[in-house]
Design a protein around this motif. Structure first.
Motif, PDB file in Angstrom:
ATOM      1  N   ALA A 126       0.834  -1.214   0.000  1.00 37.25           N
ATOM      2  CA  ALA A 126       0.000   0.000   0.000  1.00 37.25           C
ATOM      3  C   ALA A 126       0.866   1.261   0.000  1.00 37.25           C
ATOM      4  CB  ALA A 126      -0.951  -0.009   1.197  1.00 37.25           C
ATOM      5  N   SER A 127       2.031   1.205   0.656  1.00 33.56           N
ATOM      6  CA  SER A 127       2.937   2.357   0.657  1.00 33.56           C
ATOM      7  C   SER A 127       3.457   2.633  -0.744  1.00 33.56           C
ATOM      8  CB  SER A 127       4.124   2.104   1.595  1.00 33.56           C
ATOM      9  OG  SER A 127       3.697   1.944   2.922  1.00 33.56           O
ATOM     10  N   LEU A 128       3.839   1.562  -1.444  1.00 39.55           N
ATOM     11  CA  LEU A 128       4.343   1.757  -2.816  1.00 39.55           C
ATOM     12  C   LEU A 128       3.224   2.235  -3.740  1.00 39.55           C
ATOM     13  CD1 LEU A 128       6.814  -1.244  -3.239  1.00 39.55           C
ATOM     14  CD2 LEU A 128       7.223   1.077  -2.394  1.00 39.55           C
ATOM     15  N   LEU A 129       1.995   1.723  -3.496  1.00 37.35           N
ATOM     16  CA  LEU A 129       0.851   2.221  -4.272  1.00 37.35           C
ATOM     17  C   LEU A 129       0.654   3.716  -4.033  1.00 37.35           C
ATOM     18  CD1 LEU A 129      -1.585   1.602  -6.095  1.00 37.35           C
ATOM     19  CD2 LEU A 129      -2.872   0.920  -4.047  1.00 37.35           C
ATOM     20  N   ALA A 130       0.966   4.167  -2.808  1.00 35.63           N
ATOM     21  CA  ALA A 130       0.817   5.597  -2.491  1.00 35.63           C
ATOM     22  C   ALA A 130       1.779   6.444  -3.324  1.00 35.63           C
ATOM     23  CB  ALA A 130       1.030   5.834  -1.001  1.00 35.63           C
ATOM     24  N   VAL A 131       2.996   5.928  -3.569  1.00 38.90           N
ATOM     25  CA  VAL A 131       3.951   6.658  -4.425  1.00 38.90           C
ATOM     26  C   VAL A 131       3.314   6.890  -5.796  1.00 38.90           C
ATOM     27  CG1 VAL A 131       6.241   6.621  -5.494  1.00 38.90           C
ATOM     28  CG2 VAL A 131       5.899   5.560  -3.245  1.00 38.90           C
ATOM     29  N   TYR A 132       2.771   5.803  -6.352  1.00 41.29           N
ATOM     30  CA  TYR A 132       2.125   5.890  -7.671  1.00 41.29           C
ATOM     31  C   TYR A 132       0.905   6.810  -7.629  1.00 41.29           C
ATOM     32  CZ  TYR A 132      -1.036   4.406 -11.383  1.00 41.29           C
ATOM     33  OH  TYR A 132      -1.934   4.399 -12.419  1.00 41.29           O
ATOM     34  N   ALA A 133       0.101   6.674  -6.547  1.00 42.54           N
ATOM     35  CA  ALA A 133      -1.148   7.451  -6.450  1.00 42.54           C
ATOM     36  C   ALA A 133      -0.866   8.950  -6.377  1.00 42.54           C
ATOM     37  CB  ALA A 133      -1.949   6.998  -5.231  1.00 42.54           C
ATOM     38  N   ILE A 134       0.201   9.320  -5.655  1.00 42.80           N
ATOM     39  CA  ILE A 134       0.545  10.745  -5.563  1.00 42.80           C
ATOM     40  C   ILE A 134       1.034  11.232  -6.924  1.00 42.80           C
ATOM     41  CG2 ILE A 134       2.085  12.438  -4.498  1.00 42.80           C
ATOM     42  CD1 ILE A 134       2.111  10.609  -2.000  1.00 42.80           C
ATOM     43  N   ALA A 135       1.931  10.443  -7.544  1.00 40.97           N
ATOM     44  CA  ALA A 135       2.499  10.848  -8.839  1.00 40.97           C
ATOM     45  C   ALA A 135       1.406  11.020  -9.885  1.00 40.97           C
ATOM     46  CB  ALA A 135       3.523   9.813  -9.307  1.00 40.97           C
ATOM     47  N   SER A 136       0.406  10.135  -9.861  1.00 39.41           N
ATOM     48  CA  SER A 136      -0.641  10.214 -10.894  1.00 39.41           C
ATOM     49  C   SER A 136      -1.873  10.974 -10.393  1.00 39.41           C
ATOM     50  CB  SER A 136      -1.038   8.819 -11.369  1.00 39.41           C
ATOM     51  OG  SER A 136      -0.359   7.807 -10.714  1.00 39.41           O
ATOM     52  N   ARG A 137      -1.737  11.633  -9.253  1.00 42.80           N
ATOM     53  CA  ARG A 137      -2.804  12.474  -8.717  1.00 42.80           C
ATOM     54  C   ARG A 137      -4.146  11.738  -8.700  1.00 42.80           C
ATOM     55  NH1 ARG A 137      -0.536  17.450  -8.603  1.00 42.80           N
ATOM     56  NH2 ARG A 137      -2.500  18.550  -8.306  1.00 42.80           N
ATOM     57  N   SER A 139      -7.580  10.185  -7.206  1.00 40.00           N
ATOM     58  CA  SER A 139      -8.511  10.747  -6.220  1.00 40.00           C
ATOM     59  C   SER A 139      -8.446   9.971  -4.905  1.00 40.00           C
ATOM     60  CB  SER A 139      -9.943  10.722  -6.767  1.00 40.00           C
ATOM     61  OG  SER A 139     -10.331   9.397  -7.032  1.00 40.00           O
ATOM     62  N   TYR A 140      -7.929   8.739  -4.941  1.00 43.44           N
ATOM     63  CA  TYR A 140      -7.825   7.959  -3.705  1.00 43.44           C
ATOM     64  C   TYR A 140      -6.511   8.194  -2.967  1.00 43.44           C
ATOM     65  CZ  TYR A 140      -5.088   4.673  -6.584  1.00 43.44           C
ATOM     66  OH  TYR A 140      -4.152   4.109  -7.405  1.00 43.44           O
ATOM     67  N   SER A 141      -5.686   9.108  -3.476  1.00 44.15           N
ATOM     68  CA  SER A 141      -4.356   9.318  -2.911  1.00 44.15           C
ATOM     69  C   SER A 141      -4.396   9.641  -1.409  1.00 44.15           C
ATOM     70  CB  SER A 141      -3.661  10.432  -3.692  1.00 44.15           C
ATOM     71  OG  SER A 141      -2.516  10.863  -3.006  1.00 44.15           O
ATOM     72  N   HIS A 142      -5.250  10.596  -1.008  1.00 39.94           N
ATOM     73  CA  HIS A 142      -5.283  10.998   0.403  1.00 39.94           C
ATOM     74  C   HIS A 142      -5.827   9.902   1.309  1.00 39.94           C
ATOM     75  CE1 HIS A 142      -3.816  14.974  -0.099  1.00 39.94           C
ATOM     76  NE2 HIS A 142      -4.739  15.283  -0.990  1.00 39.94           N
TER      77      HIS A 142
END
Lengths: 216, 216
Positions: A126-137, A139-142
């Motif tokens: 999930a932490s690594l997914l967060a890297v991707y989620a922030i980079a690709s902005r 909506s589930y990033s936060h």
């Protein structure tokens, strides 16, 4: 009962193979690799357009913590015999060293293994997914970052509370108590608290806005 | 070693005072009081204007789970000697009965006490706050509900995983395994999963909307 450097001294560790690496040989590569990851993610994220400095710092943290969960804590969870291996690898040595600050690791205490398993299997990916989620902005990033932070915080509460209830006597000396048991874990209390607070606020602002315009 | 109805039979419980209440005398009042809370919150919430049926159902759940955490689980955490009291009250009897499904309660297993303590101290008050937050349509309502759900889910994972790692042999019979260990806990897996999923989606929609209008 084989001799070992852990507390309590009565802890029985049949087949214990003594540490070969020094503290520096263990902490050095971990810090070096971590700095490399932090620098690499910082530089790479600078090439993604539109990312704020806060987002880039968060990406650094999530890459560092995700890789720590998977590559450092993963071997602990999946190598129950790490302290008896005749040819220990770097990760076996890491946990023999860390156990000086908390012998429940080498003793394979149930609560400790459980928290580590959750950390490796859920919070790592999930932490690594967060890297991707922030980079690709995304909506589930936060909410994703908030989720991982809560998991890390719940894990720390369980980790410290079980240590307290079980006698609070698992470190070889005050140095290891402060350096490993408190010091090494403090980042996973302070930083998740800060990120969770930030995500909570961002989410409340977005919800407030959505309510106003009656998106419902 | 006093005789007791728990598994493993070798569990030493000095001073154990046998159960006086029947299963019906324990489960009946709990179910009755729970139905009363659910009905009361449902009816009262109908008088608050503008609440959807989903919101009213959620208020019922949060009131029920918050009161269960505080009033049922609270006494367990703060009464370590509950199984030796010569004049046991209803709550002491509840935990002597439940221990037939998981003797770690009567044995005061560290991980179990830790999860219960977190549940009582953090999730109990937070659940009741969720009732208020939904009723007053606070902007933190979704993220608060999501937080409590994650806490409950993390607690359940720790609870079941530590049982597994410690031998998975804590119930007096298959009946108590299914009725208490699995049955009584299943609501706190299924319902938090459903609510967390719902809150996650609502939050993503709100964030998506906020991003579009560039609230940043």
């Amino acid at each position: 009962m084989g001799a070992h450097p852990y507390t309590p001294a009565g802890l029985d560790l049949p087949g214990y193979v003594p540490l070969r690496l020094s503290q520096l040989e263990i902490v050095g590569p971990y810090l070096g690799a971590s700095l490399f990851v932090l620098a690499a993610v910082w530089l790479l994220s600078g090439r993604c357009g539109r990312l704020t400095k806060a987002d880039r710092l968060l990406m650094c943290w999530w890459a560092f913590t995700g890789l720590t969960h998977l590559l450092i804590e993963g071997p602990f969870v999946f190598t129950p015999d790490f302290f008896t291996k005749s040819n220990p690898n770097f990760f076996d040595e890491v946990w023999k060293e860390y156990s000086k600050g908390d012998s429940r690791y080498v003793a394979r205490d149930t609560a400790t293994v459980t928290v580590e398993a959750i950390t490796v299997l859920l919070e790592g990916p999930a932490s690594l997914l967060a890297v991707y989620a922030i980079a690709s902005r995304k909506s589930y990033s936060h909410i994703l970052q908030f989720t991982v932070c809560l998991g890390q915080l719940y894990g720390c509460i369980v980790y410290f509370t079980t240590a307290y209830l079980d006698g609070f006597n698992f470190w070889a000396s005050p140095f290891y108590f402060w350096a490993y048991f408190i010091g090494a874990n403090s980042s996973w209390v302070v930083i998740p608290l800060l990120i969770a607070r930030r995500s909570w606020k961002k989410i409340c602002v977005a919800i407030q806005h959505a309510e106003k315009v009656k998106t419902k």
